[in-house]
Each structure stands twice: as structure tokens, then as C-alpha cells.
Design a protein around this motif. Structure first.
Motif, mmCIF file in Angstrom:
data_model
loop_
_atom_site.group_PDB
_atom_site.id
_atom_site.type_symbol
_atom_site.label_atom_id
_atom_site.label_comp_id
_atom_site.label_asym_id
_atom_site.label_seq_id
_atom_site.Cartn_x
_atom_site.Cartn_y
_atom_site.Cartn_z
ATOM 1 N N PHE A 1 0.846 -1.201 0.000
ATOM 2 C CA PHE A 1 0.000 0.000 0.000
ATOM 3 C C PHE A 1 0.879 1.248 0.000
ATOM 4 O O PHE A 1 1.793 1.379 0.822
ATOM 5 N N ASN A 2 0.604 2.147 -0.937
ATOM 6 C CA ASN A 2 1.423 3.354 -1.051
ATOM 7 C C ASN A 2 2.911 3.031 -1.180
ATOM 8 O O ASN A 2 3.772 3.771 -0.706
ATOM 9 N N ARG A 3 3.208 1.907 -1.747
ATOM 10 C CA ARG A 3 4.588 1.392 -1.889
ATOM 11 C C ARG A 3 5.274 1.167 -0.540
ATOM 12 O O ARG A 3 6.491 1.221 -0.434
ATOM 13 N N GLY A 4 4.483 0.983 0.484
ATOM 14 C CA GLY A 4 5.076 0.646 1.782
ATOM 15 C C GLY A 4 4.721 1.632 2.870
ATOM 16 O O GLY A 4 5.130 2.786 2.816
ATOM 17 N N ILE A 5 3.936 1.175 3.843
ATOM 18 C CA ILE A 5 3.669 2.022 5.015
ATOM 19 C C ILE A 5 4.057 1.224 6.269
ATOM 20 O O ILE A 5 4.135 0.000 6.223
ATOM 21 N N PRO A 6 4.337 1.924 7.367
ATOM 22 C CA PRO A 6 4.833 1.211 8.554
ATOM 23 C C PRO A 6 3.893 0.088 9.020
ATOM 24 O O PRO A 6 2.675 0.218 8.939
ATOM 25 N N LEU A 7 4.526 -0.963 9.503
ATOM 26 C CA LEU A 7 3.809 -2.171 9.920
ATOM 27 C C LEU A 7 4.252 -2.561 11.322
ATOM 28 O O LEU A 7 5.441 -2.575 11.617
ATOM 29 N N ALA A 8 3.286 -2.877 12.175
ATOM 30 C CA ALA A 8 3.629 -3.475 13.471
ATOM 31 C C ALA A 8 2.880 -4.795 13.565
ATOM 32 O O ALA A 8 1.784 -4.919 13.036
ATOM 33 N N LEU A 9 3.491 -5.765 14.214
ATOM 34 C CA LEU A 9 2.833 -7.064 14.321
ATOM 35 C C LEU A 9 2.590 -7.435 15.775
ATOM 36 O O LEU A 9 3.478 -7.272 16.626
ATOM 37 N N VAL A 10 1.383 -7.906 16.023
ATOM 38 C CA VAL A 10 1.022 -8.413 17.348
ATOM 39 C C VAL A 10 0.629 -9.866 17.153
ATOM 40 O O VAL A 10 -0.552 -10.188 16.992
ATOM 41 N N PRO A 11 1.625 -10.759 17.082
ATOM 42 C CA PRO A 11 1.312 -12.165 16.859
ATOM 43 C C PRO A 11 0.616 -12.746 18.089
ATOM 44 O O PRO A 11 0.996 -12.440 19.222
ATOM 45 N N THR A 12 -0.380 -13.579 17.839
ATOM 46 C CA THR A 12 -1.169 -14.101 18.972
ATOM 47 C C THR A 12 -1.005 -15.594 19.159
ATOM 48 O O THR A 12 -1.501 -16.152 20.127
ATOM 49 N N THR A 13 -0.372 -16.266 18.217
ATOM 50 C CA THR A 13 -0.211 -17.718 18.352
ATOM 51 C C THR A 13 1.259 -18.045 18.615
ATOM 52 O O THR A 13 2.149 -17.261 18.282
ATOM 53 N N LEU A 14 1.467 -19.239 19.156
ATOM 54 C CA LEU A 14 2.843 -19.617 19.504
ATOM 55 C C LEU A 14 3.741 -19.631 18.270
ATOM 56 O O LEU A 14 4.873 -19.141 18.311
ATOM 57 N N VAL A 15 3.217 -20.154 17.165
ATOM 58 C CA VAL A 15 4.071 -20.248 15.969
ATOM 59 C C VAL A 15 4.435 -18.866 15.439
ATOM 60 O O VAL A 15 5.571 -18.622 15.023
ATOM 61 N N ALA A 16 3.507 -17.942 15.488
ATOM 62 C CA ALA A 16 3.800 -16.587 14.999
ATOM 63 C C ALA A 16 4.739 -15.865 15.956
ATOM 64 O O ALA A 16 5.634 -15.136 15.535
ATOM 65 N N GLN A 17 4.562 -16.088 17.257
ATOM 66 C CA GLN A 17 5.404 -15.391 18.241
ATOM 67 C C GLN A 17 6.838 -15.913 18.240
ATOM 68 O O GLN A 17 7.793 -15.139 18.282
#
Ligand SMILES: Nc1ncnc2c1ncn2[C@@H]1O[C@H](COP(=O)(O)OP(=O)(O)O)[C@@H](O)[C@H]1O
Ligand SMILES: O=C(O)C1=C[C@@H](OP(=O)(O)O)[C@@H](O)[C@H](O)C1
Ligand SMILES: [Mg+2]
Length: 548
Positions: A307-323
Motif C-alpha cells: 500500500f502506497n509502496r510501503g507504510i509502517p507495519l507493526a505485528l502483534v502475533p497471537t499464536t505460539l508459531v507466529a510469536q
């Protein structure tokens, strides 16, 4: 709490974070050959900020080399120009500034450095000479008394610097990473921890701890600067998203939900989210927060990257595999009918916030897949790491929150270190495919969805262990270590897999390159990439993998 203090608090936290990590001026000092120019450029790249070398600046400005200045007008003339240049550059607030080795000897320059972050790169005398030996551009090397110059400068460097980093026997990128570690203020998380990821695509913290969701917005550096915040949440994790939305007082919050399932990884999901963002006029400085398991974090990542060639991203992983694994490192993708994960980017987030109490919940998905990745990280690290996971195994099977927290933290540290060395997967990051090449084929052949279930990776690692043993890399005892650890965590270690099906699946793999390339282990903790296996070796390994 009223609106204004909350905004103010956020703004202050944001500014502090920005000034200390991103907008601060980092000045590098040290003797000739310490690596100021080389390391300074890498530090700036890692931070994504500008870099200026005072010597280069002076030469461009004066239209001649430093050597010529020394030869024509003498050292005093050069020092005068150097003082003016450093003064100007410190005012300009270029982000990372490498000084010439003699600059800190000037009292005025030292006074100007007060209040800045000054990094002293230390190099032993003999090492400095080796590095700059024969260099005709450094006039001081050609006079006598280089040793005296070195000795007289050491105490000045020491007393001027705010940070000292040793460079002897270390590669410049390693030195640069230490500089970043020393610059970054680690937040104080009760029962939690933060590790710094220094990927070329961005430097950020991965935070893990029970209850960190409550502080999620404080821990996202770009939140304060964003007008709109897009929360892309797994349908199943809406409560967590509600909690995050409630911390975004004063922002325009846009909410979207996505099913945390492989079938969501499609162009149509990306289009739906992007169109919603466009309709709501999301801009480049806004922020996307992905809240969910592996799939939702990947989709949020891809949307933010595009989006817009890149906008800031933060991740809040909720599962063990993602964390423990997938939320760190910036990989994202959607799938095509022809194959999984064929369309994607590597796009680093600005922060990862992992609430380990959420991943540990009895009803939370992605748990066994997370255990499998934790095992993989341990096997890649070595026996101590394997023993550490083994000692937590009973508690992990029971989803004990403290054990989950501990395992996530250790796993994140490892993943962060690998990604920091190689975020584009051209080197060590390939090792993280251990067991995966088999697992993807097993998933394809059996229809099991490994994003939620650890079985394919567990079986894949056993298959890789058998091949490693058959090829004489690893002992039978080490294959048993694999088995014991997986069994202790309640993961499967055997399966019936047909060699024809396996090879058919590999033909479709995006990593297929005139035959499959495997990651195998020479020993636990010693991975090897680009390995091949004959059909006979594979058949023998699959026979060993079969139940009974
Ligand atoms: N850590 C290091 N290990 C080995 N060689 C290095 C290291 N850092 C820099 N070098 C090499 O030493 C030389 C001088 O480095 P440079 O960055 O110009 O130092 P400075 O600016 O401090 O004088 C270059 O050839 C560079 O590649
Ligand atoms: O030590 C010094 O007095 C000098 C170091 C050089 O820079 P580097 O430290 O980058 O080599 C350059 O400024 C000039 O040759 C003088
Ligand atoms: Mg230099």
C-alpha cells in the motif's frame, strides 16, 4: 484518562524513541583503520538514515584530496578546514557521521560533540597498520611517529566517547550491529524481554512477555506519528484488537478482520483490505497493525508493503508459531492455485509485540506448530538449546504460561540473530528451512495444514534427521535426540510417506532447482545447506520414518 494527556504521553514516547533510535546523531571516532567510514555506512544503512564521512565531505568541498591539502598547505590548514566541516555537519544533523581520526584532538570539536552519541571504535595499533597498510591517501601514515600519535590519541578517544566498541578480529557488519545494540534503549518489560532485530530492511524490537498487549501501542515507535491506524485482526483475536484500539485514543482507527486460515492468503483478501484503506484515505505515514496468527500477520505485512509502496507495519502475533517464529523477519506471502506463498515480499515491521499469555491459552490455535518451530530453532542452535527445551517440555505440553514465555523469548532471540545476519535468505536464513522442505511435501501429499499443526514440520525434521544419518553426517543417537524431544512435546515422529509422492510434491516447490536442495545437519547445531539426496537415500529415510 482525558484525550490530551494520552496523546501527549504517546507523542512523548514516540519522540523519545525516535530521537534515541532513529533521529539521533551518531558520531564515530577512533584511529585510522578503526573502521569509522566502513562501519558508519553500515550503521546508517541498518537504521535507514543518512551517512556522512567528514573526509569525503571535505574533499568534495575543497575539490582536492586530503593528501594534497597536507602536501600543499600543511596539517594545520587541514585541521582548520576539518573544524569548520565538523561544525557544519553537526549543525546539519546528518544522522551518522564518521570523523577523521584526528578530529577529536581539536578542543572545539570535542566541545561540539558534547550531548551527542559518540561511538569510539577501538583498534589495536598493529591491527590498524595492517588495515591501512600502503594507503597513500592517509598522509599521517607516511611520516614517523605513528605509534606516538596512536598513544597520545587513545585517552582522548576514551574520554570523548559515550560508547566504546572493540573491532579487533570482528567483521565490520558485526561491529555495526553491536553499535546498534548499544544505542537502542531496551524498554523495561515486567516478566518480558525485548530483542533487537537489525535486518537491512529495518531495525526493530521484538518484545515478548505475558500481558504486553496492554502496552502494545507504547511499544510501537510509529504509532504517535500516525494519523490513521489500520488494525487487521484475525476474526478469532478481536478481543486483543479491541484492547489495542482502546489504546489509540486520538487516532482514526480503521478495523478489518481476516480469517486466520491458509485460504485467506489470496489476492482477493489483499484487494479487499487495500480498497478499504484507500477509501479511508490511509497515508504513507500511517500505520498497519497485524493482530493474529501466522496467516494474518503475513497478510497484514503484504498489504503494508504494497500500500502506497510501503507504510509502517507493526505485528502483534497471537499464536505460539507466529510469536516464536514467523512474525520476526519480515516474510509475507499469499498463495496461487499453482503453489503456496508464491507472491510475497520481505518487509520488516517496526515492532513485534508478542503477548505470551495469549499464545499459552488452552483454546489458542497454532500451538503445536509453534512447538515444532521451537524444536527446530533448538536443533539448529546446538545441544545446550536442545537440553533447555527438553527441560521445559512437560510444562510446555501443559501450556504453562511461564514456560511458554521462556520458550518464546529464547526462540525469538535465535530467529532475530539469524535474520539480522541474513534477512534476504541468501545465507544462514536458509537453515530455517530445516525439516520444512519435507514438511511442505508431506502437507501437499496428506492435505494437513501445517500453519496450525506442528505434525508436518515434526515429521519433516525426523525425515531430515534420517537422511542426515544415512549420509553419515549425524549419529543414530542424534536422530534419537530429535525423536525424544518431539515425543516429549507431544509431536509425531513417524509417518507413511511414499517416495514418488514426495518427489512429485518437490517438483512443484518454488525452491526446486534441478533437484531439491535440503538443509541437513552435520551435527546437532551444525546445519548444512544445499544438500542433495539420492532417490535411494530418500527411500531408506522414508522407510525409517514409517511407523512401527
Ligand atoms: N572490522 C574490520 N576488520 C577488518 N578490516 C576492516 C574492519 N573495519 C574496516 N576495515 C578495513 O580497514 C580499512 C580502513 O577502514 P575505514 O573504514 O576507512 O577506517 P577509518 O575510517 O576508521 O580510517 C578498509 O580497508 C576497511 O575495509
Ligand atoms: O588520523 C588522522 O589524523 C587522519 C585520519 C584520516 O581519516 P581516517 O581516520 O578515516 O583514516 C583523515 O582525516 C586524515 O588523513 C587525518
Ligand atoms: Mg575514514
Amino acid at each position: 484518562m482525558s484525550r490530551t494527556p494520552a496523546c501527549l504521553r504517546q507523542a512523548l514516547i514516540g519522540i523519545r524513541f525516535f530521537t534515541r533510535i532513529y533521529m539521533l546523531m551518531v558520531v564515530l571516532i577512533g584511529f585510522m583503520g578503526a573502521g569509522k567510514s566502513t562501519v558508519g555506512r553500515i550503521v546508517a544503512d541498518l537504521l535507514g538514515v543518512s551517512f556522512v564521512d567528514t573526509d569525503v565531505f571535505i574533499e568534495r568541498h575543497e575539490g582536492r584530496t586530503i593528501r594534497e591539502m597536507f602536501d600543499l598547505h600543511g596539517e594545520a590548514y587541514f585541521r582548520q578546514i576539518e573544524r569548520a566541516a565538523v561544525t557544519e555537519l553537526l549543525e546539519d544533523r546528518a544522522s551518522v557521521l564518521a570523523l577523521g581520526g584526528g578530529a577529536p584532538m581539536d578542543r572545539e570539536i570535542r566541545a561540539l560533540l558534547g550531548g551527542h552519541t559518540v561511538v569510539y571504535l577501538h583498534v589495536p595499533y598493529e591491527q590498524a597498520l595492517v588495515r591501512v597498510h600502503g594507503d597513500s591517501y592517509r598522509p599521517l601514515l607516511h611520516g614517523s611517529g605513528v605509534r606516538q600519535i596512536y598513544d597520545s590519541r587513545m585517552p582522548v578517544y576514551e574520554s570523548t566517547a559515550t560508547i566504546r566498541v572493540e573491532t579487533d578480529g570482528r567483521r565490520p557488519d558485526d561491529v555495526a550491529r553491536e553499535v546498534l545494540h548499544r544505542l537502542a534503549p531496551t524498554p523495561n518489560l515486567r516478566d518480558g524481554s525485548s530483542c533487537l532485530v537489525t535486518a537491512v530492511g529495518g531495525t526493530y524490537f521484538a518484545h515478548a512477555g505475558p500481558g504486553v498487549t496492554a502496552r502494545a501501542v507504547d511499544l510501537i515507535p510509529n504509532a504517535a506519528a500516525a494519523e490513521s491506524v489500520v488494525i487487521i485482526s484475525a476474526t478469532q483475536d478481536e478481543q486483543i484488537s479491541d484492547s489495542i484500539a482502546s489504546q489509540l485514543d486520538g487516532h482514526s482507527v480503521i478495523r478489518a478482520t481476516v480469517d486466520d486460515h491458509e485460504r485467506s492468503k489470496s489476492f482477493s483478501t489483499v484487494a479487499r483490505l487495500a480498497e478499504q484503506m484507500a477509501t479511508q484515505m490511509v497515508h504513507r505515514n500511517d500505520l498497519v497493525i497485524g493482530v493474529g496468527g501466522e496467516v494474518v500477520c503475513e497478510i497484514a505485512g503484504l498489504v503494508a508493503a504494497l500500500f502506497n509502496r510501503g507504510i509502517p507495519l507493526a505485528l502483534v502475533p497471537t499464536t505460539l508459531v507466529a510469536q516464536a517464529d514467523s512474525a520476526i523477519g519480515g516474510k509475507n506471502a499469499i498463495s496461487l492455485p499453482q503453489g503456496r506463498n508464491l507472491i510475497g515480499t520481505i518487509y520488516q515491521p517496526v515492532a513485534v509485540v508478542a503477548d505470551t499469555a495469549v499464545a499459552a491459552r488452552k483454546d489458542q490455535r497454532g500451538y503445536s506448530a509453534g512447538l515444532a518451530e521451537i524444536v527446530k530453532h533448538a536443533l539448529l542452535q546446538g545441544t545446550d538449546a536442545v537440553n533447555a527445551v527438553m527441560s521445559l517440555a512437560g510444562a510446555l505440553r501443559g501450556r504453562d504460561p511461564a514456560a511458554v514465555n521462556q520458550a518464546v523469548r529464547v526462540s525469538q532471540e535465535f530467529k532475530a540473530a539469524v535474520v539480522s545476519r541474513d534477512d534476504r535468505e541468501t545465507g544462514d536464513r536458509v537453515f530455517l528451512n530445516y525439516g520444512h522442505t519435507f514438511a511442505h511435501a508431506i502437507e501437499w501429499a496428506t492435505g494437513v495444514d501445517g500453519s496450525d499443526d506442528g505434525a508436518p514440520i515434526a515429521i519433516g525434521m525426523m525425515a531430515a534427521a534420517h537422511v542426515s544419518h544415512i549420509q553419515g553426517r549425524m549419529s543414530a543417537a542424534e536422530v534419537e535426540v530429535h525423536r525424544d524431544l518431539l515425543v516429549a512435546l507431544g509431536l509425531p515422529t513417524s509417518a507413511t510417506v511414499d517416495v514418488d509422492r514426495l518427489e512429485a510434491a518437490w517438483m512443484r516447490d518454488k525452491k526446486y532447482d534441478h533437484g531439491v536442495r535440503l538443509v541437513l545437519l552435520d551435527r546437532i547445531g551444525v546445519p548444512r545447506r544445499g544438500c542433495t539426496a539420492t532417490r535411494e537415500e530418500l527411500a531408506t529415510a522414508l522407510a525409517a520414518l514409517a511407523p512401527g
